[in-house]
Design a protein around this motif. Sequence first.
Motif, short mmCIF file in Angstrom:
data_model
loop_
_atom_site.label_atom_id
_atom_site.label_comp_id
_atom_site.label_asym_id
_atom_site.label_seq_id
_atom_site.Cartn_x
_atom_site.Cartn_y
_atom_site.Cartn_z
N PRO A 33 0.99 -1.36 0.12
CA PRO A 33 0.07 -0.21 -0.06
C PRO A 33 0.85 1.29 -0.03
O PRO A 33 0.64 2.17 -0.44
N THR A 37 0.66 4.13 -2.99
CA THR A 37 0.36 5.56 -2.45
C THR A 37 1.45 6.52 -3.22
O THR A 37 0.99 7.57 -3.65
N ILE A 40 0.17 6.72 -6.75
CA ILE A 40 -1.00 7.69 -6.70
C ILE A 40 -0.55 9.26 -6.68
O ILE A 40 -1.33 9.98 -7.10
N LEU A 41 0.41 9.29 -5.74
CA LEU A 41 1.02 10.81 -5.38
C LEU A 41 1.63 11.03 -6.72
O LEU A 41 1.19 12.40 -7.09
N ALA A 44 -1.45 12.24 -8.67
CA ALA A 44 -1.73 13.81 -8.39
C ALA A 44 -0.56 14.80 -9.08
O ALA A 44 -1.22 15.99 -9.36
N MET A 47 -1.58 15.31 -12.38
CA MET A 47 -2.92 16.00 -12.46
C MET A 47 -2.72 17.56 -11.96
O MET A 47 -3.21 18.43 -12.96
N ALA B 39 -6.83 12.11 -7.04
CA ALA B 39 -5.59 12.46 -7.52
C ALA B 39 -5.60 13.87 -7.79
O ALA B 39 -4.91 14.73 -7.66
N VAL B 42 -5.57 16.20 -4.83
CA VAL B 42 -4.35 16.35 -4.13
C VAL B 42 -3.47 17.26 -4.96
O VAL B 42 -2.65 18.27 -4.86
N SER B 151 -1.88 13.32 1.90
CA SER B 151 -1.03 12.09 1.42
C SER B 151 -1.45 11.05 2.42
O SER B 151 -1.72 9.91 2.07
N MET B 154 -4.86 9.57 1.49
CA MET B 154 -4.51 8.83 0.23
C MET B 154 -3.90 7.41 0.81
O MET B 154 -4.64 6.25 0.18
N LEU B 155 -2.97 7.37 1.49
CA LEU B 155 -2.25 6.19 2.15
C LEU B 155 -3.19 5.29 2.73
O LEU B 155 -3.54 4.05 2.50
N ARG B 158 -5.87 3.88 0.50
CA ARG B 158 -5.31 2.79 -0.16
C ARG B 158 -5.09 1.58 0.48
O ARG B 158 -5.34 0.33 -0.05
N TRP B 159 -4.90 1.57 1.79
CA TRP B 159 -4.66 0.58 2.60
C TRP B 159 -6.07 -0.07 2.98
O TRP B 159 -6.19 -1.23 3.40
#
Lengths: 175, 164
Positions: A33, A37, A40-41, A44, A47, B39, B42, B151, B154-155, B158-159
């Motif tokens: 995970p 992440t 995904i950051l 971001a 984006m 996304a 952020v 962040s 998001m973490l 996702r978890w």
Amino acid sequence: MPDYFTSIGTLLDGSFLQSGALWALSTIPGFPPIIQTVHILGIAVVMGSVVILNLRILGLAVPSQNITEMTHRLMPWLWWALASNLVSGAFFLFGRPLRYFNNPIFGWKVSFLVCAMLLTLFFHLMSRREEAYWELSSKRLWSARAVALLSLMSWLMVAMAGRWIAYLEYIYYPA
Amino acid sequence: MGFLNSPKWIDVENWSLSWTIGGTWWFPFLESIHVIAAAFVVGSILMVDLRLLGFAAVKYPISTLSKELVPWTWGAFVIATVTGLGMFITRAASHVVNPAFQWKIVLLALAGLNMAYFHFRIYKNIAQWDDATATPTQLKVIGSLSLLLWSGVMLAGRWVGHII
């Protein structure tokens, strides 16, 4: 799926890259995970850089910001985010290469990524060649808008396809 | 926190909408929109946060960046919330007791408080530092907290999928 593509998976399968990635993914607590992440950051940042730039070119967002200035300021963020995503993504690719290189949706993701990167690179290089290249005439501005629209859609499709790699069966084997 | 163990959450999972989403391509569809919207939340707030830190976009006033970007953040946030609720109802009972989900909600609330503090307490004195590159410590703290909390959201988000 073309053979040269699936053969990359076969090549990686069983290699030291696979054992290294699997070791990291299964040994370090919370690694999957956390790396997802980070991935995904990175999206971001995509984006916040190229997607917002494209929205600006299309006249939809941040009207006070100048297109040329934005391009110079934001493109390094995009390229660094892509480099980071290549690394974070590689853990999963190397860990289960056959899962990805035999997956048609991963093929779509790579195709959209190549398309999005070429469009963005073209836009970036032209604006480096000549100051305010895309703003010098209305013809150029309209070309910039066409590129921006295609680029925007391609970048969104990369993210979309990325998520659907895990949902292959909904598209290819409907119930 | 007795309500977290309430059998009512099972009722939510049994709504016909929950069954429709959970049993069809609606779930992956909502999930992919959720990831893209998150996304974007952020990504759009990132430029404002980095401006508060004095790291990026320093030639634009903070108020201009905030005015032009935060509405996009909110729009994406609404999309993320709607798609998120759509997924939540398919596994409501397990989500409310999932520690990752609980963290996510707490971090979301903290990110919201940080944002509210900025907008309702700090923003009225904007003229003093609107154009400043070297922003006051208070703004740097708010910008860093925003980056860290989002962040974290998001973490944790996702978890959730690794525990369910």
